[in-house]
Enzyme design. Structure first.
Site, PDB file in Angstrom:
ATOM      1  CE1 TYR A  20      16.684   3.684   6.384  1.00 27.08           C
ATOM      2  CE2 TYR A  20      14.305   3.509   6.590  1.00 27.08           C
ATOM      3  CZ  TYR A  20      15.422   3.848   5.859  1.00 27.08           C
ATOM      4  OH  TYR A  20      15.276   4.348   4.597  1.00 27.08           O
ATOM      5  CE  LYS A  51      43.769  -9.707  -3.832  1.00 23.89           C
ATOM      6  NZ  LYS A  51      44.968 -10.295  -4.431  1.00 23.89           N
TER       7      LYS A  51
END
Length: 405
Positions: free
Chosen positions: A54, A109
């Site tokens: 970060y 999926k």
């Protein structure tokens, strides 16, 4: 311990003695909490890790991407992540159940993308059925993804949504209900034809169902060189002499049915070489019996095939269904993970007809010399499938000039 599941129809909401608990349900237990999670690919163990993952380290990467946008593929997840997008209007055999109820299917999926193709996927169920709103939403989300898989969107809107997204985006957009089904169908058909010493050009097919899958299969088989194909909806064969056709069906009537058939599906099956069912209807036994010698029946409706395999086997050479408990399952999972893996591998700008043909040929080739009446399409668990499809699609993308690496 898993919570017990109570049948809401069994009473007891008022605390009455009639309340009873249903036995353990494995499907609910599996889905509790969802089927997916986000995991990090880098550790954040101390302040040094944090400063790289970060701030301030991330700023260097952001600045580099701002100067050279192509670097987003190298330094973010974009090049390996697909958005699975639905509006929940055409879910499995359930129909229009809405976005929230569609989420278990979209999660499913996504895990199939990962399991069978090594591709990460994020389910996105949209709270709109408006074509333009869906298009605009996906266009605005697209910078975060390397590809868009449209899923369970009702026809005919699915055709327009896919077309508009393909025009506006430079990443692959693929409606699996159309093209995944078509790819696996073609692969199985190639092997069935080879088994009976014929080519695609020798076959006349009849498709039951003029929705997303039926339209796509018809167009794809014509591209692949089938001799003839006719499509039937609830009112019979789609032909130019009908005055009740939608724009999509009118276009279909212009390119299919070279034999000039009209009337019922059953009549069209007389002497036909191939029946392909994607409608959920039923086909009478005499119609199957009237087909040509060494015919093929691909009855793909779930859970009930248009004609039961036991009946079809009495009259035809090859039978395929959409079910896993019969041989020759026409299952989209054989296609879409490898198609997207191949497209992402070469950073393809779109998925072309040539890439889909390559995927179908690769699938057919996996069966190879082992082809038989009960084995014209490989199992989804055959570890050769995804690598073969991935490599074929990547090579086709390069050959067709849509690869960017």
């Amino acid at each position: 311990m898993a919570a017990e599941i109570v049948n809401p129809r069994s009473g007891g909401a008022d605390g009455s003695e009639n309340a009873r608990e249903e036995p353990f349900d494995a499907a609910f237990a599996l889905h509790r909490g969802g089927k997916m999670a986000i995991t990090a690919t880098v550790p954040v163990r101390d302040k040094d890790d944090l400063s790289l993952a970060y701030t301030p380290g991330v700023a260097k990467v952001c600045s580099a991407i701002a100067e050279n946008p192509e670097l987003v593929h190298d330094y973010t997840w974009k090049s390996q992540v697909v958005a699975v997008v639905t509006d929940g209007t055409a879910v499995l055999g359930l129909g229009d159940i809405g976005p929230e109820a569609s989420l278990p299917v979209m999660e499913g999926k996504a895990i199939l993308f990962k399991q069978f193709g090594g591709v990460d996927a994020v389910p996105l169920a949209l709270a709109t059925t408006d074509t333009e709103e869906i298009v605009e939403t996906v266009v605005r989300l697209a910078p975060s993804f390397g590809g868009i898989n449209l899923e369970d969107i009702a026809a005919p809107r699915c055709f327009e949504i896919e077309r508009k997204l393909q025009e506006r985006l430079d990443i692959p957009v693929f409606h699996d209900d159309q093209h995944g089904t078509a790819v696996v169908t073609l692969a199985a058909l190639r092997n069935a034809a080879r088994l009976t010493n014929r080519g695609l050009g020798d076959l006349r097919a009849v498709i039951s169902g003029a929705g997303a899958a039926g339209v796509a299969i018809a167009k794809f088989l014509l591209t692949a060189g089938i001799g003839d194909v006719a499509v039937a909806d609830r009112k019979g064969i789609v032909s130019p002499d009908r005055d009740d056709l939608t724009d999509v069906k009118r276009e279909l009537a212009e390119i299919t049915n070279r034999a000039g058939l009209s009337g019922s599906l059953e009549a069209a099956l007389s002497g036909a070489d191939v029946f392909i069912g994607v409608s959920g209807g039923t086909v009478p036994e005499p119609a199957i019996a009237s087909m040509a010698p060494d015919a093929f029946v691909f009855a793909m409706a779930n859970p009930n095939p248009e004609v039961h395999p036991d009946i079809a086997h009495q009259y035809v050479a090859v039978v395929a269904t959409g079910r896993s408990d019969f041989p020759n399952q026409i299952n989209n999972v054989l296609a879409f993970p490898g198609i997207f893996a191949g497209a992402l591998k070469v950073r393809a700008s779109r998925i072309t007809e040539g890439m889909k043909i390559a995927a179908a040929n690769a699938l057919a080739d996996v069966v190879g010399d082992e082809v038989s009446a009960d084995y014209v399409i490989p199992s989804p668990f055959d570890e050769r499938v995804a690598p073969a499809v991935t490599a074929a699609v990547a090579a086709a993308a390069r050959a067709e000039g849509v690869a960017r690496r």
